[in-house]
Design a protein around this motif. Structure first.
Motif, short mmCIF file in Angstrom:
data_model
loop_
_atom_site.label_atom_id
_atom_site.label_comp_id
_atom_site.label_asym_id
_atom_site.label_seq_id
_atom_site.Cartn_x
_atom_site.Cartn_y
_atom_site.Cartn_z
N GLY A 112 0.82 -1.21 0.00
CA GLY A 112 0.00 0.00 0.00
C GLY A 112 0.85 1.26 0.00
O GLY A 112 2.03 1.24 0.35
N THR A 113 0.22 2.37 -0.38
CA THR A 113 0.93 3.64 -0.57
C THR A 113 0.50 4.68 0.45
O THR A 113 -0.69 4.88 0.69
N LEU A 114 1.47 5.36 1.02
CA LEU A 114 1.23 6.51 1.89
C LEU A 114 1.73 7.76 1.18
O LEU A 114 2.84 7.78 0.65
N ALA A 115 0.90 8.80 1.17
CA ALA A 115 1.29 10.08 0.56
C ALA A 115 0.99 11.20 1.55
O ALA A 115 -0.15 11.35 2.00
N LEU A 116 2.01 11.97 1.88
CA LEU A 116 1.88 13.09 2.81
C LEU A 116 2.31 14.36 2.11
O LEU A 116 3.40 14.41 1.54
N TYR A 117 1.47 15.38 2.17
CA TYR A 117 1.80 16.69 1.58
C TYR A 117 1.83 17.69 2.72
O TYR A 117 0.80 18.07 3.27
N GLU A 118 3.05 18.10 3.10
CA GLU A 118 3.21 18.86 4.32
C GLU A 118 4.31 19.92 4.19
O GLU A 118 5.15 19.86 3.31
N TYR A 119 4.29 20.87 5.13
CA TYR A 119 5.30 21.93 5.18
C TYR A 119 6.53 21.45 5.97
O TYR A 119 6.43 20.61 6.85
N TRP A 120 7.69 22.00 5.64
CA TRP A 120 8.93 21.77 6.37
C TRP A 120 9.57 23.13 6.66
O TRP A 120 9.19 24.14 6.08
N GLY A 151 4.39 19.99 13.31
CA GLY A 151 4.93 20.95 12.35
C GLY A 151 6.18 21.63 12.87
O GLY A 151 7.12 21.91 12.11
N GLU A 152 6.22 21.87 14.18
CA GLU A 152 7.38 22.51 14.78
C GLU A 152 8.63 21.62 14.70
O GLU A 152 9.75 22.12 14.69
N LEU A 153 8.42 20.31 14.59
CA LEU A 153 9.53 19.36 14.56
C LEU A 153 10.04 19.05 13.16
O LEU A 153 11.12 18.47 13.01
N LEU A 154 9.25 19.41 12.15
CA LEU A 154 9.54 18.95 10.79
C LEU A 154 10.55 19.83 10.06
O LEU A 154 10.24 20.53 9.10
N THR A 155 11.79 19.77 10.53
CA THR A 155 12.85 20.36 9.73
C THR A 155 13.05 19.47 8.50
O THR A 155 12.62 18.31 8.48
N LYS A 156 13.69 20.01 7.50
CA LYS A 156 13.80 19.28 6.23
C LYS A 156 14.51 17.95 6.43
O LYS A 156 15.58 17.88 7.02
N GLY A 157 13.87 16.89 5.95
CA GLY A 157 14.44 15.55 6.05
C GLY A 157 13.94 14.74 7.22
O GLY A 157 14.05 13.50 7.21
N VAL A 158 13.36 15.37 8.24
CA VAL A 158 12.90 14.66 9.42
C VAL A 158 11.79 13.67 9.08
O VAL A 158 11.82 12.50 9.50
N LEU A 159 10.80 14.11 8.32
CA LEU A 159 9.67 13.23 8.00
C LEU A 159 10.14 12.03 7.17
O LEU A 159 9.67 10.91 7.37
N ARG A 160 11.05 12.27 6.26
CA ARG A 160 11.60 11.16 5.47
C ARG A 160 12.24 10.12 6.39
O ARG A 160 12.04 8.90 6.22
N ASN A 161 12.97 10.57 7.39
CA ASN A 161 13.61 9.65 8.32
C ASN A 161 12.60 8.92 9.20
O ASN A 161 12.74 7.72 9.48
N TRP A 162 11.57 9.63 9.63
CA TRP A 162 10.52 8.99 10.43
C TRP A 162 9.85 7.86 9.65
O TRP A 162 9.55 6.79 10.21
N LEU A 163 9.58 8.10 8.38
CA LEU A 163 8.95 7.06 7.55
C LEU A 163 9.81 5.81 7.49
O LEU A 163 9.29 4.68 7.61
N LYS A 164 11.09 5.98 7.32
CA LYS A 164 11.99 4.83 7.27
C LYS A 164 12.03 4.11 8.62
O LYS A 164 12.06 2.88 8.68
N GLU A 165 12.02 4.89 9.70
CA GLU A 165 12.03 4.29 11.03
C GLU A 165 10.81 3.42 11.28
O GLU A 165 10.89 2.40 11.96
N GLN A 166 9.68 3.80 10.72
CA GLN A 166 8.44 3.05 10.91
C GLN A 166 8.34 1.83 10.01
O GLN A 166 7.36 1.07 10.10
N GLY A 167 9.32 1.63 9.15
CA GLY A 167 9.33 0.44 8.31
C GLY A 167 8.91 0.66 6.88
O GLY A 167 8.87 -0.29 6.08
N PHE A 168 8.58 1.89 6.51
CA PHE A 168 8.21 2.17 5.12
C PHE A 168 9.44 2.06 4.21
O PHE A 168 10.57 2.31 4.64
N VAL A 169 9.19 1.71 2.97
CA VAL A 169 10.27 1.58 1.99
C VAL A 169 9.96 2.45 0.78
O VAL A 169 8.87 3.02 0.66
N ASP A 170 10.94 2.54 -0.12
CA ASP A 170 10.78 3.35 -1.34
C ASP A 170 10.31 4.77 -1.01
O ASP A 170 9.42 5.32 -1.65
#
Length: 249
Positions: A112-120, A151-170
């Motif tokens: 399945g696919t997750l798509a997030l559109y958010e500010y950094w 939102g206060e925590l989402l410096t650039k690249g943080v969300l990408r790292n969180w996704l990987k930590e949770q087991g998401f790929v690609d």
């Protein structure tokens, strides 16, 4: 941006997706017209009431369902049951972003696919010394009074790292800051005079959207924050149980 999000999900007609923070249902209905089945949740009961009216008026009752719900606790959704999950500028409101991603992972089918559109935004260390103090103060107010703890925590690249930590790929991160620049400039023009008035009287915290519209554009032009899409997949052969949160392979 709805078209961009739809293309990012890249799901066949008939797929079932979760709109996590559906508001009054506009994106959900747009996707339903394109052939997706949409389940929407929102914390604000009045939003759900309006969404139900809108869905009924458009004759989309069979394709879209909405309810009051919290994306931290998706207990009403079975494990591995959805083809896609998406947010559009709602993930920033999470009290615990990692917990939300954990729930998204659980309810997605393998593949399945997750798509997030958010500010950094940039980190404090990356802020140039010549940035006016009032812009930085505005950013803090918008996060605080706009109820955006994640939102206060989402410096650039943080969300990408969180996704990987949770087991998401690609995991893919695409900067869309230039795409939103014209809209941001429009909000700047629309809110400029009201912003001067509320600033004169020190009322910014009561008119957060006005302040965000004006100062947001100023910060965007300075590269202090921006907008990005994040696409990730739940790997095949990976499931997570609702009672323990543990993955099974």
């Amino acid at each position: 941006m709805e078209d961009h999000l739809y293309n990012t999900l890249d799901l066949p007609k008939g797929s079932e997706v979760l709109d996590a923070g559906c508001g009054v249902g506009h994106v959900a209905m747009y996707f339903a017209r394109k052939g997706l089945r949409v389940r929407g949740i929102d914390l604000v009961e009045n939003h759900i009431l309006w969404a139900e009216r809108n869905i009924k008026a458009q004759g989309l009752d069979s394709q879209v369902s909405v309810r009051v719900g919290d994306y931290h606790h998706l207990d009403h959704i079975s494990d591995t049951s959805l083809d896609g999950v998406f947010t559009m500028e709602t993930f920033v409101h999470a009290n615990d972003g990692r917990k939300v991603l954990n729930e998204f992972f659980r309810v997605l089918k393998p593949g399945g696919t997750l798509a997030l559109y958010e500010y950094w935004h940039v980190s404090d260390q990356e802020i140039p010394s010549d940035v006016p103090k009032h812009i930085l103060e505005s950013a803090k107010r918008v996060n605080k009074y706009g109820a955006m703890p994640t939102g206060e925590l989402l410096t650039k690249g943080v969300l990408r790292n969180w996704l990987k930590e949770q087991g998401f790929v690609d995991v893919e991160e695409t900067d869309l800051s230039e795409n939103i620049a014209p809209m941001s400039f429009f909000f700047y023009l629309l809110g400029y005079i009201p912003f001067l008035i509320i600033s004169f009287f020190g009322l910014q915290q009561y008119f957060v959207n006005t302040e965000a519209g004006v100062q947001g554009y100023r910060g965007l032009k300075r590269g202090l924050w921006g907008y990005a899409s994040y696409k990730a997949k739940k790997p095949f052969g990976d499931t997570k149980t609702s009672d323990t949160g543990l993955r099974r392979r």
